[in-house]
Design a protein around this motif. Structure first.
Motif, mmCIF file in Angstrom:
data_model
loop_
_atom_site.group_PDB
_atom_site.id
_atom_site.type_symbol
_atom_site.label_atom_id
_atom_site.label_comp_id
_atom_site.label_asym_id
_atom_site.label_seq_id
_atom_site.Cartn_x
_atom_site.Cartn_y
_atom_site.Cartn_z
ATOM 1 N N VAL A 210 0.834 -1.204 0.000
ATOM 2 C CA VAL A 210 0.000 0.000 0.000
ATOM 3 C C VAL A 210 0.869 1.254 0.000
ATOM 4 O O VAL A 210 0.629 2.179 -0.773
ATOM 5 N N LEU A 211 1.894 1.296 0.865
ATOM 6 C CA LEU A 211 2.760 2.476 0.932
ATOM 7 C C LEU A 211 3.486 2.712 -0.380
ATOM 8 O O LEU A 211 3.618 3.847 -0.828
ATOM 9 N N LEU B 130 1.088 4.309 -2.897
ATOM 10 C CA LEU B 130 0.553 5.650 -2.637
ATOM 11 C C LEU B 130 1.298 6.689 -3.465
ATOM 12 O O LEU B 130 2.513 6.585 -3.656
ATOM 13 N N GLN C 74 0.838 11.714 -0.761
ATOM 14 C CA GLN C 74 0.071 10.998 0.260
ATOM 15 C C GLN C 74 0.993 10.216 1.187
ATOM 16 O O GLN C 74 0.804 10.205 2.405
ATOM 17 N N ARG C 75 2.013 9.557 0.621
ATOM 18 C CA ARG C 75 2.950 8.800 1.445
ATOM 19 C C ARG C 75 3.721 9.735 2.374
ATOM 20 O O ARG C 75 3.868 9.479 3.565
ATOM 21 N N LEU D 211 1.314 11.014 5.142
ATOM 22 C CA LEU D 211 0.994 9.945 6.085
ATOM 23 C C LEU D 211 2.174 9.643 7.005
ATOM 24 O O LEU D 211 2.019 9.534 8.226
ATOM 25 N N ARG E 18 -7.056 10.531 2.162
ATOM 26 C CA ARG E 18 -6.960 9.553 1.070
ATOM 27 C C ARG E 18 -5.984 8.422 1.418
ATOM 28 O O ARG E 18 -6.254 7.253 1.144
ATOM 29 N N ALA E 19 -4.840 8.783 1.993
ATOM 30 C CA ALA E 19 -3.861 7.759 2.364
ATOM 31 C C ALA E 19 -4.433 6.819 3.418
ATOM 32 O O ALA E 19 -4.269 5.599 3.323
ATOM 33 N N LYS F 187 -6.872 4.346 1.912
ATOM 34 C CA LYS F 187 -6.204 3.282 1.164
ATOM 35 C C LYS F 187 -5.567 2.261 2.103
ATOM 36 O O LYS F 187 -5.634 1.054 1.863
ATOM 37 N N VAL F 188 -4.951 2.740 3.178
ATOM 38 C CA VAL F 188 -4.342 1.828 4.148
ATOM 39 C C VAL F 188 -5.429 0.998 4.810
ATOM 40 O O VAL F 188 -5.305 -0.227 4.942
ATOM 41 N N THR G 5 -4.113 5.582 10.769
ATOM 42 C CA THR G 5 -5.312 5.352 9.983
ATOM 43 C C THR G 5 -6.529 6.091 10.502
ATOM 44 O O THR G 5 -7.586 5.998 9.932
#
Length: 182
Positions: free
Chosen positions: A116-117, A120, A124-125, A128, A158-159, A162-163, A178
């Motif tokens: 996931v990371l 991104l 976003q990464r 986060l 958004r991040a 997704k996580v 999260t």
């Protein structure tokens, strides 16, 4: 007794105050060896640009410089995350003390999280990880990345989504990253 804030021109004071936390943030992103280099490069840039520091919060400025340097190493970071996702072996740590059961569980979860990371978008990464690892607040992240606070909120939302979608509630203590159970 609380320590006083270092003078903006006191690069040694800034180093004493922030180097350890900055190294921890960088190490979590790109490994301890390169983290040392990133922190050293960060403080070299701070020294070279110390005249610009007066109008900016030092912590946010330091994280902004470090994050920009990390972006230059993004390929290495993404390669490491993809290797972790593929193999389950974190190329940045030597963790031989964990029990076998904990390692199997963590490996499966680390693979999903790394996938996931790695997927991104960079912003976003960065947002986060600045929030979850460096524990910067929205204003500090905005100052670090030189983006509006609303963009920080949006990128973090958004991040997190997704996580959450990828790993659900399987990471103990991941509430900060999260946003907790919602």
């Amino acid at each position: 007794m609380a320590r006083s804030q270092p003078s903006p021109f006191d690069v040694a004071g800034l180093f004493d105050e922030y180097a350890a936390e900055l190294r921890q943030y960088c190490a979590s992103r790109i490994g301890p060896t390169i983290a040392d280099d990133i922190v050293a490069q960060t403080f070299l840039i701070v020294y070279e640009r110390r005249h610009r520091l007066e109008s900016r919060p030092p912590r946010a400025w330091l994280y902004g410089i470090a994050t920009n340097l990390l972006r230059r190493h993004r390929r290495t970071e993404v390669r490491g995350l993809r290797a972790l996702a593929r193999t389950g072996h974190d190329p940045y740590t030597l963790d031989i003390a964990d029990s076998a059961v904990a390692r199997v569980d963590a490996t499966a979860l680390n693979r999903r999280l790394a996938t996931v990371l790695a997927a991104l978008p960079a912003r976003q990464r960065d947002v986060l990880l600045l929030y979850a690892v460096a524990e910067l607040d929205y204003a500090e992240i905005a100052a670090s990345l030189d983006i509006p606070p609303g963009s920080v909120r949006s990128a973090l939302h958004r991040a997190r989504a997704k996580v959450r979608a990828a790993i659900g509630d399987q990471i103990p203590g991941a509430e900060r990253a999260t946003g907790g159970a919602q």
